[in-house]
Design a protein around this motif. Structure first.
Motif, PDB file in Angstrom:
ATOM      1  N   ARG A 202     -11.951   1.343   9.195  1.00 16.31           N
ATOM      2  CA  ARG A 202     -10.428   1.111   9.768  1.00 16.31           C
ATOM      3  C   ARG A 202     -10.044  -0.509   9.561  1.00 16.31           C
ATOM      4  N   LEU A 203      -9.185  -0.755   8.919  1.00 15.78           N
ATOM      5  CA  LEU A 203      -8.680  -2.260   8.679  1.00 15.78           C
ATOM      6  C   LEU A 203      -7.344  -2.315   8.953  1.00 15.78           C
ATOM      7  N   ASP A 204      -6.935  -2.991   9.972  1.00 10.72           N
ATOM      8  CA  ASP A 204      -5.477  -3.500  10.212  1.00 10.72           C
ATOM      9  C   ASP A 204      -4.641  -4.884   9.501  1.00 10.72           C
ATOM     10  N   ILE A 205      -4.149  -4.678   8.541  1.00 10.51           N
ATOM     11  CA  ILE A 205      -3.470  -5.798   7.815  1.00 10.51           C
ATOM     12  C   ILE A 205      -1.968  -5.741   8.012  1.00 10.51           C
ATOM     13  N   SER A 206      -1.538  -5.337   9.173  1.00 12.88           N
ATOM     14  CA  SER A 206      -0.066  -5.550   9.394  1.00 12.88           C
ATOM     15  C   SER A 206       0.279  -7.120   9.847  1.00 12.88           C
ATOM     16  N   ASP A 207       1.443  -7.485   9.564  1.00  9.03           N
ATOM     17  CA  ASP A 207       2.441  -8.654   9.856  1.00  9.03           C
ATOM     18  C   ASP A 207       1.294  -9.772   9.349  1.00  9.03           C
ATOM     19  N   LEU A 208       1.181  -9.906   8.085  1.00 11.33           N
ATOM     20  CA  LEU A 208       0.373 -10.945   7.298  1.00 11.33           C
ATOM     21  C   LEU A 208       1.515 -11.798   6.688  1.00 11.33           C
ATOM     22  N   PRO A 209       2.111 -12.750   7.267  1.00 14.14           N
ATOM     23  CA  PRO A 209       3.274 -13.680   6.407  1.00 14.14           C
ATOM     24  C   PRO A 209       2.709 -14.183   5.200  1.00 14.14           C
ATOM     25  N   ALA A 210       1.675 -14.509   5.186  1.00  7.14           N
ATOM     26  CA  ALA A 210       0.911 -15.249   3.651  1.00  7.14           C
ATOM     27  C   ALA A 210       0.829 -14.181   2.679  1.00  7.14           C
ATOM     28  N   VAL A 211       0.906 -12.908   2.882  1.00  9.68           N
ATOM     29  CA  VAL A 211       0.774 -12.021   1.771  1.00  9.68           C
ATOM     30  C   VAL A 211       2.087 -11.549   1.293  1.00  9.68           C
ATOM     31  N   SER A 212       2.308 -11.898   0.035  1.00 10.30           N
ATOM     32  CA  SER A 212       3.548 -12.071  -0.644  1.00 10.30           C
ATOM     33  C   SER A 212       4.145 -10.520  -1.086  1.00 10.30           C
ATOM     34  N   ASN A 213       3.164  -9.561  -1.291  1.00 13.23           N
ATOM     35  CA  ASN A 213       3.428  -8.221  -1.798  1.00 13.23           C
ATOM     36  C   ASN A 213       2.427  -7.102  -0.829  1.00 13.23           C
ATOM     37  N   PRO A 214       3.068  -6.928   0.692  1.00  9.50           N
ATOM     38  CA  PRO A 214       1.961  -6.273   1.285  1.00  9.50           C
ATOM     39  C   PRO A 214       1.711  -4.662   0.508  1.00  9.50           C
ATOM     40  N   GLY A 215       2.755  -4.010   0.209  1.00 10.64           N
ATOM     41  CA  GLY A 215       2.575  -2.745  -0.479  1.00 10.64           C
ATOM     42  C   GLY A 215       1.660  -2.631  -1.525  1.00 10.64           C
ATOM     43  N   LEU A 216       1.732  -3.487  -2.464  1.00 10.33           N
ATOM     44  CA  LEU A 216       0.768  -3.645  -3.692  1.00 10.33           C
ATOM     45  C   LEU A 216      -0.673  -4.074  -2.976  1.00 10.33           C
ATOM     46  N   THR A 217      -0.758  -4.957  -2.065  1.00  7.39           N
ATOM     47  CA  THR A 217      -2.037  -5.442  -1.513  1.00  7.39           C
ATOM     48  C   THR A 217      -2.837  -4.409  -0.943  1.00  7.39           C
ATOM     49  N   GLN A 218      -1.996  -3.478   0.111  1.00  8.75           N
ATOM     50  CA  GLN A 218      -2.621  -2.356   0.598  1.00  8.75           C
ATOM     51  C   GLN A 218      -3.130  -1.350  -0.471  1.00  8.75           C
ATOM     52  N   ILE A 219      -2.491  -1.209  -1.592  1.00 11.64           N
ATOM     53  CA  ILE A 219      -3.180  -0.288  -2.502  1.00 11.64           C
ATOM     54  C   ILE A 219      -4.359  -0.693  -3.160  1.00 11.64           C
ATOM     55  N   LEU A 220      -4.326  -2.155  -3.379  1.00  9.06           N
ATOM     56  CA  LEU A 220      -5.565  -2.655  -4.167  1.00  9.06           C
ATOM     57  C   LEU A 220      -6.662  -2.725  -3.067  1.00  9.06           C
ATOM     58  N   VAL A 221      -6.643  -3.172  -1.729  1.00  6.95           N
ATOM     59  CA  VAL A 221      -7.527  -2.875  -0.743  1.00  6.95           C
ATOM     60  C   VAL A 221      -8.026  -1.602  -0.559  1.00  6.95           C
ATOM     61  N   GLU A 222      -7.246  -0.804  -0.528  1.00  8.29           N
ATOM     62  CA  GLU A 222      -7.730   0.802  -0.417  1.00  8.29           C
ATOM     63  C   GLU A 222      -8.836   1.098  -1.660  1.00  8.29           C
ATOM     64  N   GLU A 223      -8.258   0.780  -2.912  1.00  8.63           N
ATOM     65  CA  GLU A 223      -9.068   0.977  -4.053  1.00  8.63           C
ATOM     66  C   GLU A 223     -10.263   0.163  -3.875  1.00  8.63           C
ATOM     67  N   MET A 224     -10.473  -1.106  -3.217  1.00 14.76           N
ATOM     68  CA  MET A 224     -11.629  -1.920  -3.151  1.00 14.76           C
ATOM     69  C   MET A 224     -12.470  -1.299  -1.950  1.00 14.76           C
ATOM     70  N   LEU A 225     -11.961  -0.785  -1.124  1.00 12.91           N
ATOM     71  CA  LEU A 225     -12.607   0.034   0.280  1.00 12.91           C
ATOM     72  C   LEU A 225     -12.280   1.317   0.070  1.00 12.91           C
ATOM     73  N   PRO A 226     -12.851   2.144  -0.470  1.00 13.69           N
ATOM     74  CA  PRO A 226     -12.214   3.613  -0.596  1.00 13.69           C
ATOM     75  C   PRO A 226     -12.715   4.492   0.456  1.00 13.69           C
TER      76      PRO A 226
END
Length: 256
Positions: A202-226
């Protein structure tokens, strides 16, 4: 009608050499406070010539405090073992720790906490709640002593940044839950460093203002940590195209 100069004299503060300044309403500033005020004003006058210099001084003082809070407790590790030393660091920061099969230990509103954790020298720390703590890159030396840590919350930690995340790899074998919610200095680069933590569930990455594209970042993290459930971001957030990227319908008539 009283003369203007007389009115001014009536409202001007009067100096009493032994008791202080008599202000409007008869209030008296104690002599000790006067000395403190004069000392502080003299210090500021002697050392600072503009607002930027003062800001720099205050920032330096604040960073010195953070540095002291994140000093290494290797001497405690030698005396009490890594679990107790790591727990002491977290509790001094204002966080909470949970030893295996024990109740949570938290400091009270005065920063005091039970010393019973010193008796748990051989008991691993399985969970840490460091939310709102001032842990930085240097302070992680103490946190990484907890080799069997399973759950770690770094929510809203102001000094946790991408470099800090790059140091979490020693916990790869044990860490299963990680919360970075609300960390203002964590960006996509730091999240990419979490690829070492393949045991995360479980990884919580909510409310990260320095992340420019949260939706795309989540997709990439999910692929990185299946095998990890990534929470805190709407998958569609940040995926909308900007006006200049919208597809143009050439078949539509132009507006008059």
């Amino acid at each position: 009608m009283a003369a203007p100069w007389l009115s001014l004299r009536l409202v001007a503060p009067m100096w009493n050499g032994t008791r202080g300044i008599h202000r409007l309403g008869g209030a008296v500033v104690p002599e000790g406070n006067q000395k403190k005020e004069r000392t502080m004003l003299q210090f500021l006058t002697n050392h600072f010539y503009d607002v930027e210099a003062l800001r720099g001084y205050l920032l330096q003082r604040e960073m010195s405090k953070v540095h002291m809070k994140n000093r290494s407790f290797t001497w405690l590790e030698e005396q009490h073992g890594p679990y107790s030393a790591g727990a002491f660091f977290i509790l001094k920061q204002g966080g909470a720790v949970k030893f295996r099969d024990k109740e949570w230990i938290r400091p009270d509103k005065y920063g005091h906490f039970s010393p019973e954790f010193w008796n748990f020298r051989e008991v691993p720390v399985e969970a840490v709640d460091a939310s709102d703590c001032e842990i930085n890159y240097e302070g992680l030396d103490n946190l990484l002593l907890l080799k069997e840590l399973q759950s770690l919350s770094l929510q809203r930690c102001p000094h946790v940044d991408d470099w800090c995340l790059s140091r979490l790899y020693p916990l790869a074998d044990s860490l299963q839950e990680l919360s970075l919610a609300g960390c203002p200095r964590v960006s996509e680069r730091g999240l990419a460093c979490l690829h070492h933590l393949q045991n995360l569930r479980r990884l919580d990455i909510s409310d990260l203002p320095a992340v420019s594209n949260p939706g795309l970042t989540q997709i990439l993290v999910e692929e990185m940590l299946p095998n990890c459930k990534v929470v805190g971001v709407d998958w569609a957030e940040g995926l909308k195209l900007g006006p200049e990227e919208q597809p143009q319908d050439t078949a539509s008539p132009a507006l008059a």
